[in-house]
Scaffold this active site. Structure first.
Site, short mmCIF file in Angstrom:
data_model
loop_
_atom_site.label_atom_id
_atom_site.label_comp_id
_atom_site.label_asym_id
_atom_site.label_seq_id
_atom_site.Cartn_x
_atom_site.Cartn_y
_atom_site.Cartn_z
N HIS A 72 0.82 -1.21 0.00
CA HIS A 72 0.00 0.00 0.00
C HIS A 72 0.85 1.26 0.00
O HIS A 72 0.40 2.32 -0.42
CB HIS A 72 -1.02 -0.01 1.15
CG HIS A 72 -0.46 0.18 2.52
ND1 HIS A 72 -0.21 -0.86 3.39
CD2 HIS A 72 -0.14 1.30 3.21
CE1 HIS A 72 0.23 -0.40 4.54
NE2 HIS A 72 0.28 0.92 4.46
N ASP A 208 1.36 -7.82 2.02
CA ASP A 208 1.42 -6.36 1.84
C ASP A 208 2.87 -5.89 1.72
O ASP A 208 3.43 -5.31 2.64
CB ASP A 208 0.71 -5.68 3.01
CG ASP A 208 0.40 -4.22 2.74
OD1 ASP A 208 0.97 -3.66 1.79
OD2 ASP A 208 -0.41 -3.64 3.48
N SER A 635 4.01 1.90 8.51
CA SER A 635 3.77 1.02 7.37
C SER A 635 5.07 0.81 6.60
O SER A 635 5.71 1.77 6.19
CB SER A 635 2.72 1.64 6.44
OG SER A 635 1.45 1.64 7.05
#
Length: 707
Positions: A72, A208, A635
């Site tokens: 992402h 991810d 992240s």
């Protein structure tokens, strides 16, 4: 049963201060020296971590500048490089050599070479109770001078930021690389598997991750993109440990957490819990429903909106979990209980005579701002959540150019450049989709703010028979802001009166005027007062709780947090296992669903149990959960074992613990990470990009022989 640590460790620690945590970290299981994690001589692991783009983290995983981050985090770059013919979301992307790596325009990564405490230099002689208007003028001048001097001395970039609400200042000495290239990107069926359904949830089944490479000039220093640049020669990169982990093993997350407000007062927390989050959730629910409908019906619209939707949905889901977590923990009540003890201490304390009035003043300020905070949130999420209204703000710049005293040729050239710069917006915009959003969000705004609407809104609405559909049809039919072609046509024969009477611009202008005249002045007073009180409150809290280990709120600067691999057990024994597997992914396969559709090749690999070196007894680990204190910005952060070796990539938090930006609950707060073995498996077996693995330093023990 084997005993293991059961507590989650709160805190996002500044790397130069880790010596203060050494005893606790050793007790938690740390097996390397603290100065291996961070030092100023270039040999610390801080040199293997990057701020990826403007708000994610990445880690260097090869001596040739290979960067691992989240899928992402790479979404925007993938979208910019994708097209209907090259759909990297559906098909993924795997460079087969360095020559196939794609430049990512505008993408940067930043290495932190050193972090230095400059508090004394910035605050020397500045009284604590000096109001911020005066204080800021002094502090800002000192910060600018210090940054300039340190940049000259070091030959690198320098950024000084406030910590502990402005009671401390630290300088980050850094290098930012500007030539970053796209290397590996699994399709959405792996990298975004589970979509909104699993986002902010545990268990997770998402691969991810994405891979990029840093390129440098001939001197191995930052350089603009050039065919002559070469892969960055990394002095530090992470060793990958593919032997796995077990529950109770120590973990560390090293990265750039974005924003937390751990020391927030109960009064300000009520704004989050009772006003801001509920408004944002309601508005985004309506918008996402519409976007999803159009995206599901048209692949071109899907490609236009997929990155935007991911961004909007991420906050939407997070805030829902945040509200649940704050309620379950009675976070407001617990902060009120702390504030009661603080008041008693402040009343008795003579060293900080101003401390006893802080909380009463904060309460008055916060409660007096309830209405204006709600109005502002509805404007941001409902009115400006309509893309056309927000985009209409460009008209202000166009009109300003026309009103300038520049020559006619210069004006024409400037208008052309401004219009051309809107290409990125219109590339990913669909007017019909946005028109439906307008009808829904404008109706919400009218419903919730009927007593405080801009006059133009009520007049225009009545002029269209109080019919949102008719009003929307008129706006999207007539406005020059609806497409770049219309905007170009206007720029070819510019007319400021036509622009100022444009239906979309009038919506933007009316709401902007109201904000400037009534809402923003009130919010400015409130925020100015609260910033002053919160700085003093932070200083007083540190004086009150002398035995507590304080850590500064996250501000997108380098931090380390540590905890243990641990299942989620909010109500007692572990509710879920601490690890998910590929078998669970395949079991969720739904060919009728965009978010649970497993790629055919991945299913084939699973059926054959063709995991290469990365499986464990016929099982392919996918994700795991641990008790590290993380936030947005983490992240893509490396998840390390007790020896500082890479075992995973952080990508999310559990729904029950998303309130950790305001309140940390050790039973519910968990970070979720991709198992590095799943990453390696996808690269090698699914992506056929084993050449990348050849660059990496991997520890992988041979399995014990069968007896």
């Amino acid at each position: 049963m084997t005993a293991f640590p059961t507590h989650a460790k709160e805190g996002m620690w500044l790397p130069p201060n880790l010596k203060n945590q050494e005893r606790d970290m050793k007790a938690a299981g740390l097996q390397i020296a603290i100065d291996k994690i961070y030092n100023e001589n270039g040999t610390g692991l801080n040199n293997a971590i990057v701020l990826f783009g403007k708000g994610c983290t990445g880690e260097v995983i090869s001596p040739k500048g290979l960067i691992l981050t989240n899928h992402h985090c790479g979404y925007g770059s993938a979208q910019a490089l994708s097209s209907p013919e090259k759909d990297y979301f559906a098909n993924g992307f795997w460079a087969k050599s360095m020559a196939e790596e794609l430049p990512c325009k505008g993408l940067t990564v930043t290495f932190i070479r050193r972090i230095e405490n400059v508090t004394q230099r910035i605050l020397d002689g500045v009284a604590d109770t000096l109001r911020d208007a005066v204080r800021d003028s002094i502090v800002n001048a000192r910060v600018a001078a210090a940054e300039k001097e340190m940049a000259k001395t070091t030959g690198m970039d320098v950024l000084i930021k406030p910590y502990f609400k402005g009671n401390e200042f630290w300088a980050a000495i850094s290098e930012t690389f500007r030539d970053i290239r796209f290397v590996g990107f699994p399709p959405n069926g792996i990298g975004a598997f589970g979509g909104d359904v699993e986002n902010w949830m545990w268990p997770r089944h998402t691969g991810d991750f994405s891979i990029f490479r840093v390129y440098a000039g001939p001197d191995n220093k930052p350089a603009d993109h050039s065919a002559n640049n070469r892969p960055y020669e990394a002095p530090q990169y992470f060793t990958i440990n593919a032997n796995g982990y077990k529950e109770g093993d120590m973990t560390m997350v090293y990265g750039f957490p974005g924003t937390t407000n751990q020391y927030i007062s109960s009064f300000a927390l009520k704004h989050v819990y009772n006003i801001m989050d509920p408004i944002s959730i309601e508005a985004r629910t309506r918008k996402l429903d519409i976007w999803t409908k159009y995206m599901n019906n048209d692949r071109d619209i899907f490609l236009k909106y997929t990155a935007k939707r991911a961004t909007v949905a991420n906050g939407w889901k997070k805030w829902q979990g945040e509200v649940v977590g704050l309620k379950l923990n009675n976070a407001t009540g617990k902060k009120q209980a702390y504030e009661a003890t603080f008041r008693k201490w402040a009343e008795a304390d003579n060293t900080l005579p101003w401390a006893d009035v802080l909380l009463p003043r904060m309460q008055i300020a916060a409660e007096g701002a309830d209405k204006v905070v709600a109005e502002e949130q509805y404007i941001k999420e409902a009115v400006l959540g309509i893309e056309l209204v927000q985009q209409a703000g460009i008209a202000e710049k166009l009109v300003a150019v026309m009103r300038s005293k520049l020559s006619a040729d210069t004006v024409k050239d400037s208008l052309g450049k401004l219009v051309a710069a809107q290409e990125a917006f219109y590339k990913n915009y669909d007017a019909n989709t946005d028109k439906d959003v307008f009808k829904t969000l404008m109706a919400l705004y009218f419903e919730k703010n009927s007593a405080s609407l801009p006059e133009y809104y009520t007049t225009a609405y009545r002029a269209h028979g109080q019919d949102m559909g008719k009003w929307a049809d008129d706006i999207y039919t007539s406005s020059v802001m609806v497409s770049q072609d219309r905007l170009k046509a206007w720029a070819a024969q510019p007319d400021s009166a036509k622009l100022q009477n444009d239906a979309a611009y009038r919506l933007y202008d009316a709401i902007s005027r109201m904000r400037k005249q009534r809402i923003q002045p009130a919010l400015t007073v409130y925020n100015t007062d609260m910033r002053f009180y919160e700085r003093l409150y932070m200083k007083a809290r540190m004086a009150h709780d002398k035995k507590r280990e304080f850590y500064p709120d996250a501000n997108l600067t380098l931090r380390l947090t540590y905890g243990h691999v641990k299942g989620l057990d909010p109500d007692g024994p572990a509710k879920y296992a601490y690890q998910t597997t590929l078998g669970e992914v395949v079991a969720l396969d739904d060919t009728a669903s965009d978010v649970f559709k497993v790629p055919a090749k991945l299913k084939e690999l699973y059926e054959r149990k063709d995991y290469g070196r990365w499986g464990v007894n016929g099982v392919m680990p996918v994700a795991f959960v641990a008790s590290n204190h993380t936030s947005g910005g983490n992240s893509g952060s490396p998840v390390l074992n007790a020896r500082g070796e890479l075992i995973g990539t952080n990508f999310d938090r559990a729904y029950e613990g998303t309130m950790s930006d305001y309140y940390f609950d050790p039973n519910r707060c968990r970070n979720i990470s991709v198992d590095i073995r799943y990453t390696l498996f996808v690269i090698e077996k699914f992506g056929d990009a084993g050449w990348l693995i050849d660059e990496m330093k991997i520890i992988k023990n041979k399995p014990a022989p069968k007896k």
